[in-house]
Design a protein around this motif. Sequence first.
Motif, PDB file in Angstrom:
ATOM      1  N   CYS A  28       0.832  -1.211   0.000  1.00 28.96           N
ATOM      2  CA  CYS A  28       0.000   0.000   0.000  1.00 28.96           C
ATOM      3  C   CYS A  28       0.863   1.255   0.000  1.00 28.96           C
ATOM      4  O   CYS A  28       0.720   2.146   0.837  1.00 28.96           O
ATOM      5  CB  CYS A  28      -0.940   0.007   1.212  1.00 28.96           C
ATOM      6  SG  CYS A  28      -2.259   1.254   1.125  1.00 28.96           S
ATOM      7  N   MET A  29       1.773   1.335  -0.979  1.00 26.27           N
ATOM      8  CA  MET A  29       2.710   2.453  -1.071  1.00 26.27           C
ATOM      9  C   MET A  29       2.478   3.237  -2.355  1.00 26.27           C
ATOM     10  O   MET A  29       2.230   2.641  -3.410  1.00 26.27           O
ATOM     11  CB  MET A  29       4.158   1.947  -1.041  1.00 26.27           C
ATOM     12  CG  MET A  29       4.543   1.233   0.233  1.00 26.27           C
ATOM     13  SD  MET A  29       6.138   0.382   0.084  1.00 26.27           S
ATOM     14  CE  MET A  29       7.260   1.768  -0.081  1.00 26.27           C
ATOM     15  N   PRO A  30       2.576   4.548  -2.315  1.00 22.71           N
ATOM     16  CA  PRO A  30       2.538   5.330  -3.552  1.00 22.71           C
ATOM     17  C   PRO A  30       3.833   5.133  -4.319  1.00 22.71           C
ATOM     18  O   PRO A  30       4.922   5.104  -3.730  1.00 22.71           O
ATOM     19  CB  PRO A  30       2.392   6.766  -3.054  1.00 22.71           C
ATOM     20  CG  PRO A  30       3.025   6.759  -1.699  1.00 22.71           C
ATOM     21  CD  PRO A  30       2.746   5.400  -1.123  1.00 22.71           C
ATOM     22  N   LEU A  31       3.715   5.006  -5.643  1.00 22.20           N
ATOM     23  CA  LEU A  31       4.877   4.740  -6.490  1.00 22.20           C
ATOM     24  C   LEU A  31       5.031   5.840  -7.534  1.00 22.20           C
ATOM     25  O   LEU A  31       4.077   6.176  -8.236  1.00 22.20           O
ATOM     26  CB  LEU A  31       4.716   3.383  -7.188  1.00 22.20           C
ATOM     27  CG  LEU A  31       5.704   3.058  -8.316  1.00 22.20           C
ATOM     28  CD1 LEU A  31       7.128   2.967  -7.786  1.00 22.20           C
ATOM     29  CD2 LEU A  31       5.303   1.752  -9.012  1.00 22.20           C
ATOM     30  N   PHE A  32       6.239   6.389  -7.627  1.00 18.32           N
ATOM     31  CA  PHE A  32       6.580   7.358  -8.660  1.00 18.32           C
ATOM     32  C   PHE A  32       7.619   6.709  -9.568  1.00 18.32           C
ATOM     33  O   PHE A  32       8.711   6.366  -9.120  1.00 18.32           O
ATOM     34  CB  PHE A  32       7.134   8.642  -8.039  1.00 18.32           C
ATOM     35  CG  PHE A  32       6.144   9.352  -7.155  1.00 18.32           C
ATOM     36  CD1 PHE A  32       5.351  10.370  -7.647  1.00 18.32           C
ATOM     37  CD2 PHE A  32       5.991   8.983  -5.824  1.00 18.32           C
ATOM     38  CE1 PHE A  32       4.427  11.025  -6.836  1.00 18.32           C
ATOM     39  CE2 PHE A  32       5.069   9.616  -5.000  1.00 18.32           C
ATOM     40  CZ  PHE A  32       4.285  10.643  -5.514  1.00 18.32           C
ATOM     41  N   ASP A  33       7.263   6.531 -10.818  1.00 18.27           N
ATOM     42  CA  ASP A  33       8.153   5.859 -11.773  1.00 18.27           C
ATOM     43  C   ASP A  33       8.565   6.844 -12.853  1.00 18.27           C
ATOM     44  O   ASP A  33       7.717   7.525 -13.449  1.00 18.27           O
ATOM     45  CB  ASP A  33       7.443   4.657 -12.403  1.00 18.27           C
ATOM     46  CG  ASP A  33       8.342   3.922 -13.379  1.00 18.27           C
ATOM     47  OD1 ASP A  33       9.282   3.250 -12.914  1.00 18.27           O
ATOM     48  OD2 ASP A  33       8.110   4.019 -14.607  1.00 18.27           O
ATOM     49  N   VAL A  34       9.863   6.938 -13.121  1.00 21.39           N
ATOM     50  CA  VAL A  34      10.376   7.902 -14.090  1.00 21.39           C
ATOM     51  C   VAL A  34      11.220   7.189 -15.138  1.00 21.39           C
ATOM     52  O   VAL A  34      11.964   6.254 -14.834  1.00 21.39           O
ATOM     53  CB  VAL A  34      11.192   9.007 -13.379  1.00 21.39           C
ATOM     54  CG1 VAL A  34      12.347   8.425 -12.574  1.00 21.39           C
ATOM     55  CG2 VAL A  34      11.699  10.037 -14.382  1.00 21.39           C
ATOM     56  N   GLY A  35      11.084   7.611 -16.369  1.00 21.12           N
ATOM     57  CA  GLY A  35      11.874   7.047 -17.455  1.00 21.12           C
ATOM     58  C   GLY A  35      12.142   8.094 -18.519  1.00 21.12           C
ATOM     59  O   GLY A  35      11.356   9.035 -18.697  1.00 21.12           O
ATOM     60  N   VAL A  36      13.272   7.962 -19.212  1.00 19.88           N
ATOM     61  CA  VAL A  36      13.617   8.876 -20.300  1.00 19.88           C
ATOM     62  C   VAL A  36      14.007   8.062 -21.523  1.00 19.88           C
ATOM     63  O   VAL A  36      14.408   6.906 -21.416  1.00 19.88           O
ATOM     64  CB  VAL A  36      14.787   9.811 -19.912  1.00 19.88           C
ATOM     65  CG1 VAL A  36      14.407  10.701 -18.738  1.00 19.88           C
ATOM     66  CG2 VAL A  36      16.041   9.002 -19.570  1.00 19.88           C
ATOM     67  N   THR A  37      13.879   8.670 -22.668  1.00 18.14           N
ATOM     68  CA  THR A  37      14.266   7.991 -23.899  1.00 18.14           C
ATOM     69  C   THR A  37      14.615   9.009 -24.966  1.00 18.14           C
ATOM     70  O   THR A  37      14.071  10.129 -24.985  1.00 18.14           O
ATOM     71  CB  THR A  37      13.145   7.064 -24.410  1.00 18.14           C
ATOM     72  OG1 THR A  37      13.580   6.370 -25.571  1.00 18.14           O
ATOM     73  CG2 THR A  37      11.889   7.841 -24.737  1.00 18.14           C
ATOM     74  N   ILE A  38      15.548   8.628 -25.855  1.00 15.19           N
ATOM     75  CA  ILE A  38      15.927   9.461 -26.994  1.00 15.19           C
ATOM     76  C   ILE A  38      15.834   8.596 -28.247  1.00 15.19           C
ATOM     77  O   ILE A  38      16.847   8.047 -28.710  1.00 15.19           O
ATOM     78  CB  ILE A  38      17.344  10.045 -26.843  1.00 15.19           C
ATOM     79  CG1 ILE A  38      17.498  10.727 -25.482  1.00 15.19           C
ATOM     80  CG2 ILE A  38      17.640  11.029 -27.974  1.00 15.19           C
ATOM     81  CD1 ILE A  38      18.903  11.253 -25.223  1.00 15.19           C
ATOM     82  N   PRO A  39      14.656   8.394 -28.784  1.00 15.27           N
ATOM     83  CA  PRO A  39      14.532   7.578 -29.999  1.00 15.27           C
ATOM     84  C   PRO A  39      15.179   8.270 -31.199  1.00 15.27           C
ATOM     85  O   PRO A  39      15.207   9.501 -31.272  1.00 15.27           O
ATOM     86  CB  PRO A  39      13.012   7.458 -30.171  1.00 15.27           C
ATOM     87  CG  PRO A  39      12.447   8.630 -29.472  1.00 15.27           C
ATOM     88  CD  PRO A  39      13.366   8.906 -28.318  1.00 15.27           C
ATOM     89  N   THR A  40      15.697   7.471 -32.099  1.00 12.31           N
ATOM     90  CA  THR A  40      16.320   7.996 -33.315  1.00 12.31           C
ATOM     91  C   THR A  40      15.616   7.434 -34.545  1.00 12.31           C
ATOM     92  O   THR A  40      14.843   6.484 -34.450  1.00 12.31           O
ATOM     93  CB  THR A  40      17.809   7.625 -33.374  1.00 12.31           C
ATOM     94  OG1 THR A  40      17.930   6.191 -33.409  1.00 12.31           O
ATOM     95  CG2 THR A  40      18.560   8.168 -32.178  1.00 12.31           C
TER      96      THR A  40
END
Length: 465
Positions: free
Chosen positions: A300-312
């Motif tokens: 029962c925890m709040p989750l913050f998920d972060v991701g980055v991407t540089i598609p070509t």
Amino acid sequence: MKPASMLSLTESQHAELRRHLFPGDGLEASAILLCSRTPAPRVRFIVRDQIMVPHDACKRERDYLSWPGKAIAEAVSRAEADKLALVLTHSHPGGLFGFSDFDDRSDQVTIGSLLHGYGTCHATAIMTPVGAMAARWYGGDLAPHDFDAVSVVGHDLRWWWRDEAFKRRPLAFTSEATDELSRLSVCVIGVSGTGSPVAEQLARMGFGRVILIDHDRVEKKNLNRILNSTLEDAKSERHKVDMMSNAISLYRGDGVAVPLAASITERESVLLASQADILCSCVDTLDARHIADEIAASFCMPLFDVGVTIPTRKTAGGNRVIADVCGRIDYVQPGGATLRDRGVYSPESLREEYLRRAAPEAHAEEVNAGYLRGVREEAPSVIALNMRAASACVMELVARVYPFRHDPNERFARTQFSLAAGEEIYTAESQFKAQPNRKLGRGAAEPLLGLPSFRPAKRTKGVQA
């Protein structure tokens, strides 16, 4: 810092409970919460289910309530299979935020009988008309132990502290907010390109404990994007968590950062992560995101998920150019749409990632055969993009704890930004479809997260000569 003891509910559970306890007639009402627990050493009850005791089954007055034994017997029957603890809850229509002398005497009789027949630890709780809650737990000695707080996890994050601190919610970015954060723990999974700036910000914001989980070591190629890393760290192949923990200790002192040099896919990591109040996933693999998803639901925890991407992409002339520079921040609340529900990963993508890592030849064969169409490889990121995404992740956390946006938080379950297009897109929680989640509120039940790979190691008997 000792983690605060807590009783935790989801926003929907709290709303349902409040509706039942305050039907509008000004009389006390009752309910029984069935709770799992986090692993030791933390004392934290997680509401898994609720039994609303029928109003007409109780003797109800403005400042008096008589419990029907049948309701408690039903609760025990439902709780026994999973060894859940009971929290006997009633309303205080007059607004008393605490336990009366009558409550004290009643608990000794009711909880004493309950402990005699079932379990080793149970609790009682009260709610006031504004929804504020206070709770306390009892062990075998029948001595009351106040929970430091009752937490509610939903679109917003809320704590009702037993000492009535922060009764009026602090404003974001103030010293009062820092004081409240000093009572809380946050866990950062992955302490690299995005994880190191996330951990740095959270530590400087004043969180009482910052748990750092990452199995990797610092390499020279990391120095262009991992905050606080040095040439000496790379030369000595220092664990990233130890490097970050040492940096935090220089400005926060000892004991704030808690490093664990292990993968989140290991049992020890899950146990440590379960001790936090808030979870931040800053990883670059899908299986790690899957485990973070499972931890958030189970505890029962709040989750913050972060991701980055540089598609070509390739131009008509065959040159490769940047197609976009973008990031994504997902806020996942227990009972809401998980990362899997949102398409961040799937059984197929988890399998693809496993093959790519464990059996690259088989992975290449399947790609060539066309079985893995549409799989997008993430290009290496740079520190400017990482910092942009990390800041957006932490600002999302701040907005949930101390709402400051003009629009309600429900509208910001996902934030996506495109630096190439100069756009920022928001997705509301209602736009995702949450599937039934059997892991919700599972707590410390073995195997952890319901996954056989997290079973405790078997002890081997010693061989005597």
